[in-house]
Design an enzyme around this catalytic site. Sequence first.
Site, mmCIF file in Angstrom:
data_model
loop_
_atom_site.group_PDB
_atom_site.id
_atom_site.type_symbol
_atom_site.label_atom_id
_atom_site.label_comp_id
_atom_site.label_asym_id
_atom_site.label_seq_id
_atom_site.Cartn_x
_atom_site.Cartn_y
_atom_site.Cartn_z
ATOM 1 N N CYS A 420 7.047 2.786 -1.680
ATOM 2 C CA CYS A 420 7.033 3.508 -2.636
ATOM 3 C C CYS A 420 8.231 2.997 -2.972
ATOM 4 O O CYS A 420 9.481 3.517 -2.242
ATOM 5 C CB CYS A 420 6.008 4.338 -2.857
ATOM 6 N N GLU A 454 5.958 -4.123 -1.583
ATOM 7 C CA GLU A 454 4.191 -3.629 -1.672
ATOM 8 C C GLU A 454 3.072 -3.709 -3.310
ATOM 9 O O GLU A 454 3.604 -2.599 -3.683
ATOM 10 C CB GLU A 454 3.819 -2.012 -0.996
#
Length: 557
Positions: A420, A454
């Site tokens: 993140c 990700e």
Amino acid sequence: MYPRLLHVGSGSDGTEDSDSSAEREQTNSSESDGNIPKRTRLTRASLRLSQSSQVLNGHPTRELCSSCTQDESPPLTPTGNAPSSESELDISSPNASHDESLAKDPALRDSDKDLSHRPKRRRCHETYNFNMKCPTPGCNSLGHLTGKHERHFAVSGCPLYHNLSADECKVKATTREKHEEEAKVQEESNRHATRHQTPTSRQTRYKEQVTEMRKGRNSGLSKEQKEKYMEHRQSHGNTREPLLENITSEYDLELFRKAQARASEDLERLRIQGQITEGSNMIKTILFGRYELDTWYHSPYPEEYARLGRLYVCEFCLKYMKSQTILRRHMAKCVWKHPPGDEVYRKGAISVFEVDGKKNKIYCQNLCLLAKLFLDHKTLYYDVEPFLFYVMTEADNTGCHLVGYFSKEKNSFLNYNVSCILTMPQYMRQGYGKMLIDFSYLLSKVEEKVGSPERPLSDLGLISYRSYWKEVLLRYMYNFQGKEISIKEISQETAVNPVDIVSTLQSLQMLKYWKGKHLVLKRQDLIDEWKSKETKRGSNNKTIDPSSLKWTPPKGT
């Protein structure tokens, strides 16, 4: 949204203890009121039965059922903030007290059996609350910006606020659906066709049309248009959206309208699912250091904090509070001036701290809750132990101010170097996001690994990564002196995943398929354009210096 500068005073008008004690006194006084006869007191079970009887008799009640009015916010930790793990949450049934009362009173149990053949009532958040009303002056809450709903309760779905009528929204929705169907048909036809490395004739014509439509967007407004816009602004103020016609091209305005409708549809979907209520359970602004920031998305703060609408957050320890008085008292005694953990990078005023989610659990949880206010695709809130957080700060004489952060798994089987990533809104569009991305790839180089972020990426994250990959590849091409380029060699030198390299080369039209081989083309025009921008940008401190990194890969974490 641009942040507004605010000055946080150092004085104190009250105390947190006095506020809480006043609340306790008010509660005790209400409980000790002897004017209420005992026979008028209702249990949860009798209240549910009375409401059920009203519904069955044809008089639907507008009050919430007991299961919906219970405070479902998680309990607080000793620090006064969110629970540290999901195991600390009370997962008991919201109707537990009602079930116990039925077990003790046979009469109530028998009366419930008589009603067992009736259809179950839907929970309150699954139906429209007709007591709610759109906050826009003069609006009757009918229609929706998406054109798909009959009512709305928030400004985001109000046609009147957007200077439209309910019928116009329905017409626009029909037009958008038609265009989306045509795009799907075209995409399906292209899926089975031969792969095109160059734009098709249809794509070329579409690009020319867009260029033609955008030619007059910088022509400016006429005097009559400016007077019309100023009159609209003076008569309605902030209760209506400013007039947007003729400010930009029709093409760009339609793109903006589509984005508005999609965002409004997402908020309506969250409301129907019960994740947010109609304008009451969403934090609108936060006071963070010298800035007042408008939030973008819902974040699962405890109910008693989320219902306030405004949150006060310490910019150093990230503890969240209910009022400015409590914040002033906290800032007077808060000893934190930088994030916890080890400082692994420092150059000038820029520092990066490595924070272990296992060692500093509360700080990392508060950081995730804060980040969710500005990120759409984020699900990590409390389970922070398997992650490392790299927090970037900018220092001055008052302390190290949070610029942004990224998190990564301690042991990622897919070699993700970022889980993140966020740049705080007050530091966006200043080069800090690219610095965070560059720092994540620098760590991958030290680890001698190839990294990739990700998925899924947020909209702003995808834009930032594509810009970074483009800059890395063009810089590599500019410095490359050989005749044959290998994608594997590029990946090993830059630590960028080969899949990301291929997708970037395809978007730059630098990858061609010829005689059974993929060839990488060195487009000198793109390289020269990048070099000219680098020259104009000059030397600044918004770059990562590998020599300033003091870090070794963690072992056995």
